[in-house]
Design a protein around this motif. Structure first.
Motif, PDB file in Angstrom:
ATOM      1  N   MET A  90      14.042  90.675 -25.540  1.00 48.24           N
ATOM      2  CA  MET A  90      14.139  89.249 -25.218  1.00 48.24           C
ATOM      3  C   MET A  90      12.885  88.833 -24.455  1.00 48.24           C
ATOM      4  O   MET A  90      12.591  89.395 -23.400  1.00 48.24           O
ATOM      5  CB  MET A  90      15.377  88.972 -24.358  1.00 48.24           C
ATOM      6  CG  MET A  90      16.694  89.207 -25.072  1.00 48.24           C
ATOM      7  SD  MET A  90      18.097  89.165 -23.927  1.00 48.24           S
ATOM      8  CE  MET A  90      17.946  90.803 -23.163  1.00 48.24           C
ATOM      9  N   SER A  91      12.145  87.876 -24.981  1.00 50.82           N
ATOM     10  CA  SER A  91      10.942  87.389 -24.306  1.00 50.82           C
ATOM     11  C   SER A  91      11.319  86.754 -22.976  1.00 50.82           C
ATOM     12  O   SER A  91      12.199  85.897 -22.918  1.00 50.82           O
ATOM     13  CB  SER A  91      10.218  86.365 -25.184  1.00 50.82           C
ATOM     14  OG  SER A  91       9.748  86.968 -26.372  1.00 50.82           O
ATOM     15  N   ARG A  92      10.626  87.168 -21.905  1.00 51.25           N
ATOM     16  CA  ARG A  92      10.943  86.646 -20.571  1.00 51.25           C
ATOM     17  C   ARG A  92       9.721  86.054 -19.866  1.00 51.25           C
ATOM     18  O   ARG A  92       9.855  85.459 -18.793  1.00 51.25           O
ATOM     19  CB  ARG A  92      11.566  87.744 -19.702  1.00 51.25           C
ATOM     20  CG  ARG A  92      12.816  88.409 -20.270  1.00 51.25           C
ATOM     21  CD  ARG A  92      13.950  87.452 -20.587  1.00 51.25           C
ATOM     22  NE  ARG A  92      14.291  86.577 -19.497  1.00 51.25           N
ATOM     23  CZ  ARG A  92      15.104  86.903 -18.483  1.00 51.25           C
ATOM     24  NH1 ARG A  92      15.648  88.107 -18.440  1.00 51.25           N
ATOM     25  NH2 ARG A  92      15.387  86.036 -17.528  1.00 51.25           N
TER      26      ARG A  92
ATOM     27  N   ARG B 199       7.073  87.178 -18.048  1.00 48.28           N
ATOM     28  CA  ARG B 199       6.783  87.566 -16.656  1.00 48.28           C
ATOM     29  C   ARG B 199       5.547  88.462 -16.569  1.00 48.28           C
ATOM     30  O   ARG B 199       5.305  89.078 -15.525  1.00 48.28           O
ATOM     31  CB  ARG B 199       7.981  88.305 -16.064  1.00 48.28           C
ATOM     32  CG  ARG B 199       8.860  87.479 -15.109  1.00 48.28           C
ATOM     33  CD  ARG B 199       9.604  86.407 -15.762  1.00 48.28           C
ATOM     34  NE  ARG B 199      10.595  85.787 -14.851  1.00 48.28           N
ATOM     35  CZ  ARG B 199      11.639  85.088 -15.285  1.00 48.28           C
ATOM     36  NH1 ARG B 199      11.831  84.914 -16.587  1.00 48.28           N
ATOM     37  NH2 ARG B 199      12.485  84.546 -14.429  1.00 48.28           N
TER      38      ARG B 199
ATOM     39  N   MET C 212       8.391  93.205 -13.969  1.00 51.91           N
ATOM     40  CA  MET C 212       8.933  93.636 -15.253  1.00 51.91           C
ATOM     41  C   MET C 212       9.459  95.064 -15.179  1.00 51.91           C
ATOM     42  O   MET C 212      10.501  95.390 -15.744  1.00 51.91           O
ATOM     43  CB  MET C 212       7.869  93.517 -16.344  1.00 51.91           C
ATOM     44  CG  MET C 212       7.527  92.086 -16.724  1.00 51.91           C
ATOM     45  SD  MET C 212       6.104  91.960 -17.850  1.00 51.91           S
ATOM     46  CE  MET C 212       6.691  92.895 -19.275  1.00 51.91           C
TER      47      MET C 212
ATOM     48  N   TYR D 189      12.806  94.899 -13.536  1.00 47.22           N
ATOM     49  CA  TYR D 189      13.795  94.291 -14.448  1.00 47.22           C
ATOM     50  C   TYR D 189      14.324  95.312 -15.443  1.00 47.22           C
ATOM     51  O   TYR D 189      15.545  95.478 -15.603  1.00 47.22           O
ATOM     52  CB  TYR D 189      13.130  93.124 -15.162  1.00 47.22           C
ATOM     53  CG  TYR D 189      13.886  92.542 -16.344  1.00 47.22           C
ATOM     54  CD1 TYR D 189      15.015  91.752 -16.158  1.00 47.22           C
ATOM     55  CD2 TYR D 189      13.440  92.749 -17.645  1.00 47.22           C
ATOM     56  CE1 TYR D 189      15.683  91.192 -17.243  1.00 47.22           C
ATOM     57  CE2 TYR D 189      14.099  92.191 -18.728  1.00 47.22           C
ATOM     58  CZ  TYR D 189      15.219  91.421 -18.524  1.00 47.22           C
ATOM     59  OH  TYR D 189      15.884  90.871 -19.598  1.00 47.22           O
TER      60      TYR D 189
ATOM     61  N   GLU E 130      10.646  93.673 -24.655  1.00 43.51           N
ATOM     62  CA  GLU E 130      10.357  92.410 -25.325  1.00 43.51           C
ATOM     63  C   GLU E 130       9.137  92.458 -26.250  1.00 43.51           C
ATOM     64  O   GLU E 130       8.253  93.303 -26.108  1.00 43.51           O
ATOM     65  CB  GLU E 130      10.121  91.337 -24.278  1.00 43.51           C
ATOM     66  CG  GLU E 130       8.898  91.588 -23.390  1.00 43.51           C
ATOM     67  CD  GLU E 130       9.063  90.937 -22.035  1.00 43.51           C
ATOM     68  OE1 GLU E 130       8.679  89.773 -21.892  1.00 43.51           O
ATOM     69  OE2 GLU E 130       9.586  91.619 -21.120  1.00 43.51           O
TER      70      GLU E 130
ATOM     71  N   ARG F 228      21.713  88.323 -24.374  1.00 45.94           N
ATOM     72  CA  ARG F 228      21.808  87.627 -23.089  1.00 45.94           C
ATOM     73  C   ARG F 228      22.785  88.272 -22.118  1.00 45.94           C
ATOM     74  O   ARG F 228      22.663  88.094 -20.905  1.00 45.94           O
ATOM     75  CB  ARG F 228      22.185  86.161 -23.328  1.00 45.94           C
ATOM     76  CG  ARG F 228      21.064  85.363 -23.957  1.00 45.94           C
ATOM     77  CD  ARG F 228      21.402  83.886 -24.042  1.00 45.94           C
ATOM     78  NE  ARG F 228      20.293  83.147 -24.630  1.00 45.94           N
ATOM     79  CZ  ARG F 228      20.251  81.829 -24.760  1.00 45.94           C
ATOM     80  NH1 ARG F 228      21.293  81.092 -24.336  1.00 45.94           N
ATOM     81  NH2 ARG F 228      19.213  81.231 -25.300  1.00 45.94           N
TER      82      ARG F 228
ATOM     83  N   LEU G 221      20.664  90.435 -20.235  1.00 45.65           N
ATOM     84  CA  LEU G 221      19.779  89.607 -19.422  1.00 45.65           C
ATOM     85  C   LEU G 221      20.429  89.293 -18.080  1.00 45.65           C
ATOM     86  O   LEU G 221      19.795  89.387 -17.027  1.00 45.65           O
ATOM     87  CB  LEU G 221      19.455  88.333 -20.201  1.00 45.65           C
ATOM     88  CG  LEU G 221      18.579  87.236 -19.605  1.00 45.65           C
ATOM     89  CD1 LEU G 221      17.963  86.392 -20.720  1.00 45.65           C
ATOM     90  CD2 LEU G 221      19.369  86.317 -18.675  1.00 45.65           C
TER      91      LEU G 221
ATOM     92  N   PHE H 115      15.144  81.828 -17.878  1.00 50.06           N
ATOM     93  CA  PHE H 115      14.906  82.566 -19.121  1.00 50.06           C
ATOM     94  C   PHE H 115      13.426  82.886 -19.320  1.00 50.06           C
ATOM     95  O   PHE H 115      13.061  84.010 -19.647  1.00 50.06           O
ATOM     96  CB  PHE H 115      15.410  81.770 -20.321  1.00 50.06           C
ATOM     97  CG  PHE H 115      16.909  81.811 -20.511  1.00 50.06           C
ATOM     98  CD1 PHE H 115      17.720  82.571 -19.697  1.00 50.06           C
ATOM     99  CD2 PHE H 115      17.503  81.072 -21.520  1.00 50.06           C
ATOM    100  CE1 PHE H 115      19.098  82.610 -19.867  1.00 50.06           C
ATOM    101  CE2 PHE H 115      18.877  81.101 -21.712  1.00 50.06           C
ATOM    102  CZ  PHE H 115      19.675  81.862 -20.882  1.00 50.06           C
ATOM    103  N   TYR H 116      12.562  81.884 -19.183  1.00 51.31           N
ATOM    104  CA  TYR H 116      11.150  82.053 -19.547  1.00 51.31           C
ATOM    105  C   TYR H 116      10.244  81.720 -18.372  1.00 51.31           C
ATOM    106  O   TYR H 116      10.180  80.579 -17.930  1.00 51.31           O
ATOM    107  CB  TYR H 116      10.779  81.161 -20.738  1.00 51.31           C
ATOM    108  CG  TYR H 116      11.657  81.362 -21.942  1.00 51.31           C
ATOM    109  CD1 TYR H 116      11.639  82.559 -22.649  1.00 51.31           C
ATOM    110  CD2 TYR H 116      12.515  80.354 -22.372  1.00 51.31           C
ATOM    111  CE1 TYR H 116      12.449  82.754 -23.746  1.00 51.31           C
ATOM    112  CE2 TYR H 116      13.324  80.539 -23.483  1.00 51.31           C
ATOM    113  CZ  TYR H 116      13.293  81.744 -24.162  1.00 51.31           C
ATOM    114  OH  TYR H 116      14.101  81.929 -25.241  1.00 51.31           O
TER     115      TYR H 116
ATOM    116  N   TYR I   6      16.092  86.543 -13.027  1.00 47.49           N
ATOM    117  CA  TYR I   6      15.432  87.664 -13.715  1.00 47.49           C
ATOM    118  C   TYR I   6      15.872  88.994 -13.119  1.00 47.49           C
ATOM    119  O   TYR I   6      16.577  89.763 -13.771  1.00 47.49           O
ATOM    120  CB  TYR I   6      13.921  87.475 -13.599  1.00 47.49           C
ATOM    121  CG  TYR I   6      13.083  88.440 -14.417  1.00 47.49           C
ATOM    122  CD1 TYR I   6      13.222  88.530 -15.799  1.00 47.49           C
ATOM    123  CD2 TYR I   6      12.127  89.247 -13.796  1.00 47.49           C
ATOM    124  CE1 TYR I   6      12.429  89.405 -16.535  1.00 47.49           C
ATOM    125  CE2 TYR I   6      11.327  90.116 -14.536  1.00 47.49           C
ATOM    126  CZ  TYR I   6      11.489  90.195 -15.904  1.00 47.49           C
ATOM    127  OH  TYR I   6      10.711  91.061 -16.637  1.00 47.49           O
TER     128      TYR I   6
END
Length: 364
Positions: free
Chosen positions: A28-30, A32, A43, A46, A59, A315, A318, A341-342, A349
């Motif tokens: 999932m693109s985040r 960061r 990251m 996370y 991601e 998600r 996430l 999310f982004y 996060y």
């Protein structure tokens, strides 16, 4: 979310890897990473928080500067990128997890506003996607991409191979090649985005040729047991249309089946194609279940019953670093916060509570 059948939580094997369970954290693109695409310490934390997943797929990571999906997306074509991903892999492994890294190229869904100076989005054909893309200034219309030349396509195959080598050198357990969700390899598969008449387009074999070439090159570079592929037949994201996904994906999967890849990651279509691909694929099948009644644990158990070996969660991972424990015990889930999310920092996060810290809570 009620507890799932035990098979979801049983240890299993993925090639030569032991996995603690059959739950996969989906890529999932985040957004960061640092501005230059180098993965950040945030990251590493996370992904480390989610190391109880049977497998993490990190991601989408671009192998060339023009492949970025948006601002602060991670790359893997410099030494600094490799060092950043090494810190991620080390953190996950130190906490007992397994991690693959997804290699992806945004293709015509990139935008000049966030690509390095002078770099323009590319695609199989010079056809703009009728959609909006994320930029630092907000969502704007996609631009008309440059149609890749034959030499540029060959260079791109090499770039994927080199990035895969960097991923393994960084300590990743393998790589997942992204041929799904509207991005470059998927654009080559889709007949409305790929109108080429050379060997990279035209008929089904031509449209699948680039994905096959990239997958073979990566498998040769790092070994097929460390190489995986993601597909999403019929997915219309990014203004794609596939006239005959059954023909496209049975051709693609049959071409790659003899390689003995680590796994195929398939987003279910809810059609006969699902069972056909399972029959064609000889190694591990990771499934993202088709949308159902919202009970993800039950959907996962049903996917295992249909022949999946591993099941992907998006998600839910996430928002729940301890998703495996929550599913096993039937604990309530955290609510994902869209504003996190982004991009940004820890909020939304790395600050989601575990069940022991706050049951089924949103981040305050």
């Amino acid at each position: 979310m009620p507890g799932a059948p035990g098979t979801l939580f049983e240890p299993t094997r993925l090639g030569d890897l032991n996995l603690a369970n059959r739950m996969v954290m989906a890529p999932m693109s985040r957004a960061r990473a640092h501005t230059d695409g180098t993965p950040s310490a945030l990251m590493a934390e996370y992904y480390g928080q989610r190391a109880t997943a049977g497998l993490i797929v990190a991601e989408g990571t671009h192998p060339v500067p023009g492949g970025a999906i948006g601002p602060d997306a991670p790359g893997l074509f410099t030494d600094a990128h490799q060092d950043g991903w090494a810190a991620v892999a080390d953190t996950v492994h130190a906490r007992g997890g397994r991690i693959f890294l997804q290699l992806m190229h945004a293709g015509r869904l990139a935008h000049p506003d966030f690509l390095p100076g002078g770099v323009h989005p590319v695609a199989p054909s010079a056809l703009a996607a009728r959609t909006l893309v994320h930029t630092p200034a907000g969502r704007v219309p996609a631009v008309t991409p440059h149609a890749l030349t034959d030499d540029e396509i060959e260079d791109l195959v090499t770039a994927f191979s080199r990035a895969a080598g960097r991923a393994v050198a960084a300590g990743m357990d393998g790589v997942e090649i992204h041929a799904a969700n509207g991005y470059l390899l998927h654009q080559f598969l889709a007949d409305n985005a790929n109108t080429r008449t050379d060997r990279w387009g035209g008929d089904t074999e031509g449209r699948t040729r680039l994905t096959v070439a990239v997958t073979r090159a990566v498998a040769e570079a790092i070994g097929p047991h460390r190489t995986a592929l993601r597909i999403s037949p019929g997915n219309t994201f990014g203004d794609l249309t596939e006239t005959d996904p059954y023909a496209t994906y049975t051709t693609l999967v049959a071409s790659l089946a003899p390689l003995g890849l680590a796994y195929l990651h398939h987003t279910e279509t809810g059609t006969a194609l699902d069972a056909t691909l399972r029959a064609l694929w000889p190694t591990t099948l990771v499934v993202t279940p088709a949308p159902g009644d919202g009970d993800k644990t039950r959907a996962a158990a049903q996917a295992l019953g249909r022949g999946a070996d591993l099941v992907s969660f998006g998600r839910d991972f996430l928002a729940n670093p301890d998703l495996v424990t929550r599913c096993r015990t039937g604990s309530p889930l955290n609510t994902p916060l869209a504003e996190g999310f982004y991009g940004g920092g820890p909020h939304g996060y790395t600050d989601y509570p575990t069940a022991s810290e706050g049951r089924g809570a949103a981040v305050a």
